[in-house]
Design a protein around this motif. Structure first.
Motif, PDB file in Angstrom:
ATOM      1  N   LEU A  74       0.830  -1.209   0.000  1.00 53.66           N
ATOM      2  CA  LEU A  74       0.000   0.000   0.000  1.00 53.66           C
ATOM      3  C   LEU A  74       0.865   1.260   0.000  1.00 53.66           C
ATOM      4  CD1 LEU A  74      -2.786  -1.040   2.534  1.00 53.66           C
ATOM      5  CD2 LEU A  74      -2.973  -0.857   0.056  1.00 53.66           C
ATOM      6  N   LEU A  75       1.962   1.235   0.732  1.00 55.93           N
ATOM      7  CA  LEU A  75       2.867   2.380   0.753  1.00 55.93           C
ATOM      8  C   LEU A  75       3.480   2.616  -0.625  1.00 55.93           C
ATOM      9  CD1 LEU A  75       4.329   4.600   2.321  1.00 55.93           C
ATOM     10  CD2 LEU A  75       6.064   2.913   2.968  1.00 55.93           C
ATOM     11  N   VAL A  76       3.898   1.540  -1.278  1.00 56.44           N
ATOM     12  CA  VAL A  76       4.459   1.672  -2.625  1.00 56.44           C
ATOM     13  C   VAL A  76       3.396   2.199  -3.588  1.00 56.44           C
ATOM     14  CG1 VAL A  76       5.459   0.409  -4.564  1.00 56.44           C
ATOM     15  CG2 VAL A  76       6.196  -0.098  -2.232  1.00 56.44           C
ATOM     16  N   GLY A  77       2.180   1.673  -3.491  1.00 59.18           N
ATOM     17  CA  GLY A  77       1.108   2.162  -4.347  1.00 59.18           C
ATOM     18  C   GLY A  77       0.792   3.628  -4.092  1.00 59.18           C
ATOM     19  N   PHE A  78       0.856   4.053  -2.830  1.00 56.06           N
ATOM     20  CA  PHE A  78       0.626   5.464  -2.494  1.00 56.06           C
ATOM     21  C   PHE A  78       1.688   6.355  -3.137  1.00 56.06           C
ATOM     22  CE2 PHE A  78       1.972   8.920   0.320  1.00 56.06           C
ATOM     23  CZ  PHE A  78       0.825   9.705   0.319  1.00 56.06           C
ATOM     24  N   LEU A  79       2.947   5.955  -3.064  1.00 49.72           N
ATOM     25  CA  LEU A  79       4.017   6.764  -3.648  1.00 49.72           C
ATOM     26  C   LEU A  79       3.887   6.848  -5.168  1.00 49.72           C
ATOM     27  CD1 LEU A  79       7.055   5.536  -1.504  1.00 49.72           C
ATOM     28  CD2 LEU A  79       5.736   7.653  -1.249  1.00 49.72           C
ATOM     29  N   VAL A  80       3.505   5.727  -5.789  1.00 50.18           N
ATOM     30  CA  VAL A  80       3.319   5.741  -7.239  1.00 50.18           C
ATOM     31  C   VAL A  80       2.159   6.659  -7.615  1.00 50.18           C
ATOM     32  CG1 VAL A  80       2.711   4.316  -9.241  1.00 50.18           C
ATOM     33  CG2 VAL A  80       4.342   3.465  -7.545  1.00 50.18           C
ATOM     34  N   ALA A  81       1.054   6.567  -6.882  1.00 46.17           N
ATOM     35  CA  ALA A  81      -0.110   7.403  -7.191  1.00 46.17           C
ATOM     36  C   ALA A  81       0.183   8.878  -6.944  1.00 46.17           C
ATOM     37  CB  ALA A  81      -1.307   6.952  -6.354  1.00 46.17           C
ATOM     38  N   PHE A  82       0.949   9.181  -5.900  1.00 43.64           N
ATOM     39  CA  PHE A  82       1.226  10.583  -5.592  1.00 43.64           C
ATOM     40  C   PHE A  82       2.141  11.211  -6.640  1.00 43.64           C
ATOM     41  CE2 PHE A  82       2.785  14.205  -3.126  1.00 43.64           C
ATOM     42  CZ  PHE A  82       1.600  14.638  -2.556  1.00 43.64           C
ATOM     43  N   ILE A 118      -3.662  13.839  -0.219  1.00 40.21           N
ATOM     44  CA  ILE A 118      -3.079  12.652   0.413  1.00 40.21           C
ATOM     45  C   ILE A 118      -4.079  11.487   0.399  1.00 40.21           C
ATOM     46  CG2 ILE A 118      -2.150  11.716   2.562  1.00 40.21           C
ATOM     47  CD1 ILE A 118      -0.269  13.637   1.194  1.00 40.21           C
ATOM     48  N   LYS A 119      -5.336  11.777   0.712  1.00 43.12           N
ATOM     49  CA  LYS A 119      -6.348  10.719   0.766  1.00 43.12           C
ATOM     50  C   LYS A 119      -6.641  10.158  -0.626  1.00 43.12           C
ATOM     51  CE  LYS A 119      -8.563  12.629   4.894  1.00 43.12           C
ATOM     52  NZ  LYS A 119      -9.787  13.246   5.465  1.00 43.12           N
ATOM     53  N   ILE A 120      -6.653  11.030  -1.624  1.00 45.59           N
ATOM     54  CA  ILE A 120      -6.877  10.540  -2.983  1.00 45.59           C
ATOM     55  C   ILE A 120      -5.726   9.646  -3.418  1.00 45.59           C
ATOM     56  CG2 ILE A 120      -7.015  11.247  -5.397  1.00 45.59           C
ATOM     57  CD1 ILE A 120      -8.593  13.673  -4.538  1.00 45.59           C
ATOM     58  N   ALA A 121      -4.494  10.017  -3.080  1.00 40.37           N
ATOM     59  CA  ALA A 121      -3.347   9.168  -3.419  1.00 40.37           C
ATOM     60  C   ALA A 121      -3.414   7.840  -2.682  1.00 40.37           C
ATOM     61  CB  ALA A 121      -2.049   9.905  -3.088  1.00 40.37           C
ATOM     62  N   ALA A 122      -3.892   7.863  -1.437  1.00 36.15           N
ATOM     63  CA  ALA A 122      -4.014   6.611  -0.681  1.00 36.15           C
ATOM     64  C   ALA A 122      -5.069   5.700  -1.301  1.00 36.15           C
ATOM     65  CB  ALA A 122      -4.356   6.919   0.775  1.00 36.15           C
ATOM     66  N   LEU A 123      -6.207   6.273  -1.721  1.00 35.48           N
ATOM     67  CA  LEU A 123      -7.244   5.473  -2.352  1.00 35.48           C
ATOM     68  C   LEU A 123      -6.756   4.885  -3.679  1.00 35.48           C
ATOM     69  CD1 LEU A 123     -10.164   4.447  -2.420  1.00 35.48           C
ATOM     70  CD2 LEU A 123     -10.819   6.620  -3.488  1.00 35.48           C
TER      71      LEU A 123
END
Length: 298
Positions: A74-82, A118-123
């Motif tokens: 999830l952390l890797v996916g968050f960084l990619v999305a951000f 931040i929340k959109i990147a997490a989703l």
């Protein structure tokens, strides 16, 4: 004169008509054949369990390891999305801003807009990492399955991830616009609809996650059917109760009280329940009927 007679062991004294040949050695791994009409042993070659029996602490350690791997994904996916957050924000904001004046949402706190990013990147990171997260779920339940059932790992990961994304897409394109238009429809000459971004996005995330979880119903039934906990007959017999529960769940997860939106939410859930019955019939454990007793020869 005293005569001493040494007695022979009984095993060495043959009875009349008894063979003196030594019995054939019994191999350690030899197993008696299964009686006619009985199912094969669960420890046959194709049905050998993947893992040995695990203790409670070993289960907890396995759960900790899978959760750790999922969080890292999830952390890797968050960084990619951000890294490409602006196109994602534009995609999310489009249905929100379609019904408000000037197509703009307001924020009243200094960090409110940044936290929304931040929340959109997490989703978005959750959607990107969903295949790996589902893989960790499969690896956690795999010790309870048999070797031939491990072949279903790839279909499980693929379809569970696809269903989660499909649920989020259903919320984005259908459920959220219906609920959003309902609330925005109360604007009139006395009231102007000027929503804050925080509660609006909170409703968006709630619906997206709710539908992502609801769309996992076929995969949940698939796992329960493979474990022998549910059957297609059980699901069919309780269809009317399932529909009642579905409409209750639809009323809970739908922020809009209008019946149209609730029916829109309940219809795909009912359809997924029907698909689950088919999945339980196709992939459930088949129980063989007991064969007739074999009559002995006279």
């Amino acid at each position: 004169m005293t005569c001493h007679i040494t007695p022979l062991p009984m095993a060495l004294v043959p009875f009349p008509g008894q063979s003196t040949a030594a019995p054939a050695p019994v191999e350690d791994d030899a197993r008696p054949p299964a009686p006619p009409g009985e199912p094969p042993s669960p420890f046959d070659e194709d049905e050998e369990p993947l893992e040995g029996r695990m203790t409670f602490l070993e289960h907890l350690d396995e759960l900790r390891k899978r959760i750790t791997h999922a969080v890292v994904a999830l952390l890797v996916g968050f960084l990619v999305a951000f890294s490409f957050i602006q196109p994602v924000v534009d995609f999310v904001y489009k249905p929100m801003a379609a019904v408000v004046p000037d197509k703009k949402l307001i924020f009243t706190e200094p960090a409110e807009a940044f936290l929304i990013y931040i929340k959109i990147a997490a989703l978005c990171g959750l959607l990107l990492a969903s295949p790996y997260v589902m893989l960790q779920v499969w690896l956690f339940i795999a010790p309870g399955l048999y070797a031939n059932e491990k072949k279903l790992a790839v279909p499980f990961v693929f379809f569970s991830s696809a269903l989660f994304v499909a649920g989020a897409a259903f919320s984005h394109y259908l459920a959220f616009p219906f609920a959003w238009n309902f609330f925005a429809g109360f604007s009139n000459e006395y009231m102007s609809f000027m929503p804050r971004i925080e509660p609006v996005f909170g409703m968006y995330v709630k619906l997206a996650l709710a539908f992502g979880v609801v769309f996992q119903l076929p995969m949940l039934v698939f796992v329960l059917a493979r474990l022998g906990l549910v059957t297609a007959g059980f699901l069919s017999r309780n269809f009317k109760y399932a529909v009642l529960i579905i409409f209750v769940v639809a009323a809970v997860i739908t922020p809009s009280p209008d019946p149209t939106t609730q029916i829109l939410v309940a219809l795909p859930m009912t359809f997924l329940y029907g698909v689950s019955i088919l999945i339980a019939w196709l992939f459930g454990r088949k129980t063989e009927a007991p064969a007739e007793a074999v009559q002995p020869h006279p």
